[in-house]
Design a protein around this motif. Structure first.
Motif, PDB file in Angstrom:
ATOM      1  N   ARG A  81       0.831  -1.200   0.000  1.00  0.00           N
ATOM      2  CA  ARG A  81       0.000   0.000   0.000  1.00  0.00           C
ATOM      3  C   ARG A  81       0.869   1.255   0.000  1.00  0.00           C
ATOM      4  N   ARG A 113      -5.399   7.841  -0.229  1.00  0.00           N
ATOM      5  CA  ARG A 113      -4.025   8.104  -0.654  1.00  0.00           C
ATOM      6  C   ARG A 113      -3.754   9.573  -0.924  1.00  0.00           C
ATOM      7  N   GLY A 227      -3.731  -2.906   3.296  1.00  0.00           N
ATOM      8  CA  GLY A 227      -3.487  -2.662   1.877  1.00  0.00           C
ATOM      9  C   GLY A 227      -4.157  -3.666   0.965  1.00  0.00           C
ATOM     10  N   VAL A 230      -9.490  -3.279  -0.261  1.00  0.00           N
ATOM     11  CA  VAL A 230      -9.745  -1.992  -0.907  1.00  0.00           C
ATOM     12  C   VAL A 230     -11.240  -1.703  -0.940  1.00  0.00           C
ATOM     13  N   TYR A 239      -8.169   2.281   1.236  1.00  0.00           N
ATOM     14  CA  TYR A 239      -7.859   1.121   2.068  1.00  0.00           C
ATOM     15  C   TYR A 239      -8.820   1.026   3.255  1.00  0.00           C
TER      16      TYR A 239
END
Length: 276
Positions: A81, A113, A227, A230, A239
């Motif tokens: 991840r 992210r 990770g 999803v 995540y």
């Protein structure tokens, strides 16, 4: 083929009047929803405009975390991840318009992210033991994490024992979410990430922007990012977040459990310490 329309709606054959009325009703319904802002695309735009609004993180001059600081919880990433930030995973059903527009409890959590300080990623370090605002946060001291006031609703990050009916959606591990009840389930503590130095640091001030573990007080499980799990959200693929301690062969917590409570860089108003 008996039910297939072979003529345009303007050609008055069959139930032409019925078809025309249905088209007019559909158009009227669409226009009314658009006027009230109830179209799905309007709801998504409204949610994103509010929840992605930029937030100023706290500036710490002494390099330590304090009660009342506004921080962003960033997981350092790993082999499976990227670096990610703890986020409010609000969907369209999470938005309440009364008494004012905001996120309603309960609400989910994820790790995105996009490591940018905004309403979705900002959390306030909140006292649970009577410590005044501005007091230095210590290792092993109990505290709560709240979303910011206003649209984010001031909700508490909570967790509870894993059960068949209450667990994380993908991994089935211990669930973490947001609620408006600041009970014992919302108590967390910070410990040093290195087990060999943990006892030496107990009771010492927690540095800002340093790698730490965030432990749930009741269950003694560490906040973690998965990770390999999803979630598909309206903000993109993110995540799953859970409360689970991942240990390596040396009985040390893995990088799934490593977090930084990030603040603003005092030298740069818009800068985030440790990140561009």
């Amino acid at each position: 083929m008996a039910h297939v329309r072979t003529y345009r709606s303007k050609v008055r054959v069959g139930n032409w009047n019925e078809d025309e009325q249905l088209e007019q009703e559909a158009l009227k319904d669409f226009l009314e929803k658009r006027q009230r802002g109830e179209l799905t695309i309007q709801k998504v735009d409204f949610l994103k405009q509010n929840i992605l609004r930029q937030v100023s993180l706290s500036v710490v001059q002494d390099g330590r975390l304090h009660i009342g600081d506004v921080v962003m919880l960033v997981n350092v990433g790993g082999e499976d991840r990227e670096c990610s930030a703890l986020c409010i995973n609000a969907h369209l059903d999470s938005v309440s318009k009364l008494p004012g527009p905001g996120i309603a409890a309960p609400c989910g959590i994820s790790a995105g992210r996009s490591v940018l300080p905004c309403t979705r990623t900002a959390f306030v370090i909140t006292s649970v033991d009577g410590s005044p605002e501005g007091w230095t946060l210590l290792y092993e001291q109990s505290f709560a994490l709240k979303t910011t006031s206003g649209f984010a609703g001031g909700l508490y990050l909570i967790s509870d024992m894993q059960s068949f009916h209450k667990c994380a959606k993908m991994s089935r591990l211990q669930e973490v979410n947001l609620d408006d009840n600041g009970s014992f389930l919302s108590w967390w503590k910070i410990v040093h990430f290195d087990p060999q130095e943990r006892l030496e640091y107990e009771g010492h001030p927690v540095p800002a922007n340093a790698k730490v573990l965030i432990i749930h007080h009741k269950t003694n499980q560490a906040l973690a990012v998965l990770g390999n799990q999803v979630l598909r959200t309206i903000y993109g693929n993110e995540y799953e977040v859970t409360a689970h301690t991942f240990l390596d062969s040396h009985k040390a917590e893995q990088d799934n459990n490593h977090w930084m409570l990030c603040t603003s860089d005092p030298a740069e108003e818009a800068g985030l310490v440790g990140h561009p």
